[in-house]
Design a protein around this motif. Structure first.
Motif, PDB file in Angstrom:
ATOM      1  N   GLN A  85       0.816  -1.209   0.000  1.00 48.98           N
ATOM      2  CA  GLN A  85       0.000   0.000   0.000  1.00 48.98           C
ATOM      3  C   GLN A  85       0.853   1.264   0.000  1.00 48.98           C
ATOM      4  O   GLN A  85       0.330   2.374  -0.141  1.00 48.98           O
TER       5      GLN A  85
ATOM      6  N   GLY B 150      -0.623   0.322  -3.803  1.00 51.76           N
ATOM      7  CA  GLY B 150      -0.986   1.625  -3.269  1.00 51.76           C
ATOM      8  C   GLY B 150      -1.441   2.601  -4.332  1.00 51.76           C
ATOM      9  O   GLY B 150      -2.523   3.175  -4.247  1.00 51.76           O
TER      10      GLY B 150
ATOM     11  N   LEU C 249      -4.644   3.802   3.914  1.00 52.71           N
ATOM     12  CA  LEU C 249      -5.936   3.111   3.897  1.00 52.71           C
ATOM     13  C   LEU C 249      -7.068   4.009   4.374  1.00 52.71           C
ATOM     14  O   LEU C 249      -8.198   3.895   3.891  1.00 52.71           O
TER      15      LEU C 249
END
Length: 768
Positions: free
Chosen positions: A32, A69, A351
């Protein structure tokens, strides 16, 4: 996993992300934290310096099994039809969703400095032109349109605006900045952020911080700014864009300041940005910036050490592609060299932002079903209005402008018949299109020559190029002089060619040693002036150039800072008189090409004096610009005033259009602090207001000055309001003061926090 708490949109985002992180492996967390640049070229002339060394090889299908990501520049890498590009991006997102355990799509980002950097997208004026407009509302509307176009293609994040304050106009990226004053940069930049964010696109502030203060104006050179310059000039535009604009991302700068690279500076990226300013979004690396900690700055001995330094400082996402946050980071965590908590901290921020964007809930822009028009009529109308508002009439001493409709006009110069003369280096045709000459430009860009012939159909217009933009060849001078000698007036269209890393005279990596016009253009202008025919100089540039050599010898001077696809009609509208010029200089124009750096934000020792033979006074001051109409200023009477160090004072002026045509005046308010505990700029902008007035019409402007606006950083590093005398100067430019109000601040010295007032409230009464 379909019933897992992180899937529940009714839960708070923090709770969802905590649950998701607890389920992820180390590899899934680190996935990510990086982007992937699909289709990026690592060979040929179009790549950036060091791009080859900074790009790791990877297997796409294997890589995305861990998630991803970011996706880097699906539209800004090569020419692609908007519909096909959106379909390809949607297919890539489907593959990412299908490959990973959690089905989380990537954030897609693009450049959008002067419009969406995509083939066929509107090329708006560059940010320096936004500053020249002094019109935040129009810039906000432009950004809203840019954001809507980004979202229509599936893009979530835009890498703009640039909030660097110009400190040395020789720097190549001046065209990307808004100007040399932090208040102007902050207010225009915050407006752009509001517009982009209102469309659901994450705005990314860059370059944080100090990048434009490089030694010798060299790209990526060290910064030697002092504590007070950094606090009072460099940082305020970023703080304003966060507080007043609501930006959700910040890009760490390439530079180092006093030996500490920004990308490895926790005092900047964590203490100031997150703890003091309470920023909760994401911090992304400038392209290859984390790897540069090893290769350029040499504060890391390996990619893993660079990753550790950047993560510890507060960089959440490595862009544009993985080099340090991939396998090297995973191995370093496994070996105990990097705390996994740093990975979790960054992954949580990423996130959380994906949750805000709806990416945890399947909202990732499926394939489009209809036509995508990135250069709509509404876009072009906005581009035209902003271009017209940004053109600056520097001088018109003998009334040569507007041009007579039936004049014999010789148009001369290397920028007159080239569509690319309108565009900055981050416009798609200049940034990417030049490497694909076989592909049509994708948008219509009328040149100055074409536009002038359309604007004045009864005029006899001839043309000679005269010379190249930057080459030494003068063989075209003879024809140029001949055409000028046959004409009633000569319009000399000179300036820059935008490019990257030395391929232009303006743009990223195109720094210059002095501010003389590129190539032999100055000599061409000398030859034209020597004919005795009135010469109207039109400059299409990315920076100011020294014009003292021709002061008093030109019929008129018009400055346009890369005015975009509608720049040709905008400039010729000013030449014909259809457009009443209203742009004001966001940067000073110097007399001579040497003697830099210089901006108007100078303390007393930076001004002209008797102890130096070098006079830095500009030829045209910050905020300067002329009009085809006249304005009368009628300030409200005010004597000696006193307010508290926490007080405020209303300063009112009525401005009347005393001419015979509609026009716009820019009322500017400057602060002068006669005595302070540290040296202060002689004057600095603290407010401005653009007024559109019909003939005979007047508006009353009230500026509510608060003592917070006089604050500065003292010797101990505190931001303070000191008691004492101040002057508030109502002015048409930093050098053209129309009225001065003197007031005294009484009371104790005040130490300000991050809740201080950043803006001067302004009220415009109904026309009187």
């Amino acid at each position: 996993m379909t019933t897992a708490p992180w899937r529940d949109p009714a839960l708070p985002a923090a709770a969802r992300v905590d649950d998701l992180l607890a389920r992820m492996t180390l590899e899934e967390k680190t996935a990510q934290l990086y982007g992937v640049w699909v289709g990026a070229d690592t060979d040929g002339d179009g790549v950036a310096p060091l791009q080859r060394e900074m790009t790791s090889e990877y297997d796409w299908d294997e890589l995305i099994t861990q998630g991803l990501g970011q996706l880097t520049r699906s539209f800004g890498t090569a020419p692609v039809d908007p519909e096909l590009g959106a379909q390809a991006l949607a297919r890539a997102q489907r593959r990412i969703v299908a490959a990973g355990r959690f089905g989380i799509p990537a954030v897609a980002h693009e450049e959008c400095l002067a419009g969406f950097t995509a083939w066929g997208a509107t090329a708006y004026p560059v940010p320096l032109a936004w500053g020249a407009s002094f019109d935040p509302a129009l810039v906000e509307e432009m950004a809203r349109h840019i954001g809507a176009d980004l979202r229509a293609t599936g893009v979530h994040q835009g890498l703009a605006p640039v909030l660097d304050v110009v400190r040395d106009p020789r720097w190549g990226r001046v065209e990307e900045t808004i100007g040399e004053d932090p208040y102007l940069v902050g207010t225009i930049g915050a407006a752009y952020v509001r517009g982009l964010e209102s469309a659901g696109v994450v705005a990314t502030l860059k370059h944080f911080a100090g990048y434009a203060s490089s030694v010798g104006a060299r790209n990526l050179a060290p910064v030697r700014a002092g504590v007070r310059e950094f606090a009072d000039v460099t940082l305020p535009p970023f703080e304003m864009a966060l507080r007043e604009g609501g930006a959700r991302s910040v890009m760490a700068a390439y530079n180092e300041t006093d030996g500490v690279p920004a990308s490895a500076d926790p005092a900047l990226l964590t203490q100031l940005l997150r703890e003091d300013w309470q920023f909760t979004g994401t911090v992304v690396a400038d392209y290859f910036g984390i790897g540069f900690l090893e290769t350029l700055h040499r504060v890391a001995g390996s990619p893993a050490e660079a990753a550790r330094a950047a993560l510890a400082a507060g960089i959440d996402v490595e862009l544009p592609t993985l080099k340090c946050y991939g396998k090297p980071l995973v191995e370093a965590v496994r070996a105990g060299d990097v705390p996994e908590s740093l990975v979790e901290r960054a992954a949580r921020r990423v996130l959380l932002q994906k949750c805000e964007l709806g990416l945890l809930d399947g909202d990732w822009a499926p394939e489009p079903t209809g036509r995508i028009d990135l250069d709509s009529a509404a876009n072009r109308a906005l581009a035209r209005q902003l271009a017209e508002e940004s053109v600056v009439l520097l001088d018109n001493p003998d009334g040569v402008l507007p041009l007579p409709p039936d004049a014999r006009i010789a148009v001369v110069g290397p920028r007159a018949a080239d569509a690319l003369a309108m565009l900055g280096c981050y416009s798609f045709p200049s940034h990417v299109g030049v490497h694909h000459p076989e592909v049509p430009m994708g948008i219509e860009i009328p040149t100055v020559l074409e536009s002038l012939r359309a604007e004045l159909p009864d005029a006899k217009v001839t043309f000679a190029e005269g010379c190249d933009v930057s080459g030494p060849d003068t063989t075209g001078f003879e024809e140029a002089v001949a055409r000028a000698s046959e004409a009633d007036v000569c319009v000399a269209v000179l300036g820059d060619r935008a490019g990257l890393f030395g391929r232009g005279t303006s743009g990223e990596g195109c720094d210059v040693a002095d501010l003389q016009l590129p190539g032999v253009q100055a000599d061409l202008l000398d030859a034209l002036v020597s004919t005795g025919v009135p010469v109207v100089l039109v400059l299409l540039t990315g920076r100011p150039y020294a014009l003292g050599r021709w002061h008093g010898r030109l019929g008129a001077v018009v400055q346009a800072f890369f005015p975009g696809e509608e720049g040709g009609p905008a400039v010729t509208g000013v030449l014909s008189g259809r457009v009443n010029p209203s742009g004001r200089l966001p940067v000073s124009v110097p007399h001579m090409p040497g003697g830099q750096p210089w901006t108007y934000l100078q303390p007393p020792l930076g001004l002209a004096d008797e102890v130096s033979s070098l006079d830095p006074t500009p030829l045209y001051a910050f905020g300067h610009g002329r009009s085809y109409t006249t304005f009368a200023w009628e300030p409200a009477e005010s004597g000696e005033l006193e307010i508290g160090t926490d007080g405020s004072h209303d300063l009112t002026v009525t401005v009347r259009n005393t001419g015979d045509r509609a026009g716009a005046e820019i009322v500017q308010l400057y602060l002068h602090d006669p005595v302070a505990s540290v040296t202060r700029p002689d004057v600095r902008l603290i407010a401005y207001q653009r007024l559109e007035l019909a003939p005979g019409e007047a508006s009353r402007v009230t500026f509510r000055f608060h003592a917070d606006l006089s604050a500065f950083t003292d010797r101990s590093g505190r931001r303070v309001v000191e008691p004492g005398a101040l002057e508030l100067r109502l002015a048409a430019s930093s050098a053209d003061v129309r009225h001065t109000a003197r007031l005294t601040l009484r009371g104790p010295e005040r130490v300000l926090g991050t809740d201080r007032r950043l803006l001067c409230e302004t009220e415009v009464r109904a026309r009187v």
